[in-house]
Design a protein around this motif. Sequence first.
Motif, PDB file in Angstrom:
ATOM      1  N   ASP A 238      16.142  -9.915 -19.776  1.00 21.55           N
ATOM      2  CA  ASP A 238      17.057  -9.429 -18.745  1.00 21.55           C
ATOM      3  C   ASP A 238      16.483  -8.217 -18.008  1.00 21.55           C
ATOM      4  O   ASP A 238      17.137  -7.191 -17.828  1.00 21.55           O
ATOM      5  CB  ASP A 238      18.416  -9.084 -19.362  1.00 21.55           C
ATOM      6  N   VAL A 239      15.243  -8.356 -17.585  1.00 20.67           N
ATOM      7  CA  VAL A 239      14.537  -7.253 -16.926  1.00 20.67           C
ATOM      8  C   VAL A 239      15.232  -6.849 -15.631  1.00 20.67           C
ATOM      9  O   VAL A 239      15.438  -5.662 -15.373  1.00 20.67           O
ATOM     10  CB  VAL A 239      13.065  -7.650 -16.664  1.00 20.67           C
TER      11      VAL A 239
ATOM     12  N   CYS B 234      16.929  -3.244 -14.795  1.00 23.71           N
ATOM     13  CA  CYS B 234      16.460  -2.428 -13.663  1.00 23.71           C
ATOM     14  C   CYS B 234      17.591  -2.118 -12.695  1.00 23.71           C
ATOM     15  O   CYS B 234      17.693  -1.009 -12.177  1.00 23.71           O
ATOM     16  CB  CYS B 234      15.334  -3.133 -12.924  1.00 23.71           C
TER      17      CYS B 234
ATOM     18  N   ALA C 288       6.249 -17.029 -18.758  1.00 21.15           N
ATOM     19  CA  ALA C 288       6.455 -15.638 -18.340  1.00 21.15           C
ATOM     20  C   ALA C 288       7.825 -15.466 -17.704  1.00 21.15           C
ATOM     21  O   ALA C 288       8.525 -14.472 -17.961  1.00 21.15           O
ATOM     22  CB  ALA C 288       5.361 -15.217 -17.370  1.00 21.15           C
ATOM     23  N   LEU C 289       8.240 -16.427 -16.896  1.00 28.13           N
ATOM     24  CA  LEU C 289       9.557 -16.374 -16.265  1.00 28.13           C
ATOM     25  C   LEU C 289      10.660 -16.424 -17.310  1.00 28.13           C
ATOM     26  O   LEU C 289      11.641 -15.681 -17.227  1.00 28.13           O
ATOM     27  CB  LEU C 289       9.705 -17.518 -15.266  1.00 28.13           C
TER      28      LEU C 289
ATOM     29  N   VAL D  86      10.858 -13.013 -18.989  1.00 24.74           N
ATOM     30  CA  VAL D  86      11.509 -12.014 -18.131  1.00 24.74           C
ATOM     31  C   VAL D  86      13.022 -12.249 -18.111  1.00 24.74           C
ATOM     32  O   VAL D  86      13.812 -11.307 -18.179  1.00 24.74           O
ATOM     33  CB  VAL D  86      10.912 -12.063 -16.708  1.00 24.74           C
TER      34      VAL D  86
END
Length: 101
Positions: free
Chosen positions: A34-35, A39, A26-27, A30
């Motif tokens: 480039d979440v 953001c 999951a890491l 993410v």
Amino acid sequence: MASLEDKPRPSNTGFKVFSLLVFLAALFGVMDMDVLGICLGSSQVNRPLFDLNLLAVGGILCCKLYLEAFRVGVKGEAVAYEDAQTTTHIMLLLILASFLL
């Protein structure tokens, strides 16, 4: 009748390894998408609310580290709700704040 604490606990090493692999996958996802960069750099993000939410999540993390790493790990205390009411209430308020923001 023996209590649950008297019975030997089964090894859960396989579950821990599986959980670590899922977390790392999951890491990686993410990071690959480039979440955080999206953001932080997006013009559509409401910056003040985003910053307050990050602050609330950071506060939750600090309270959790205080309870689990310092009081349990360093001091060796057994932490219960009666012993840590203030910290628990702070965490609940921060969780509510991060949900509402």
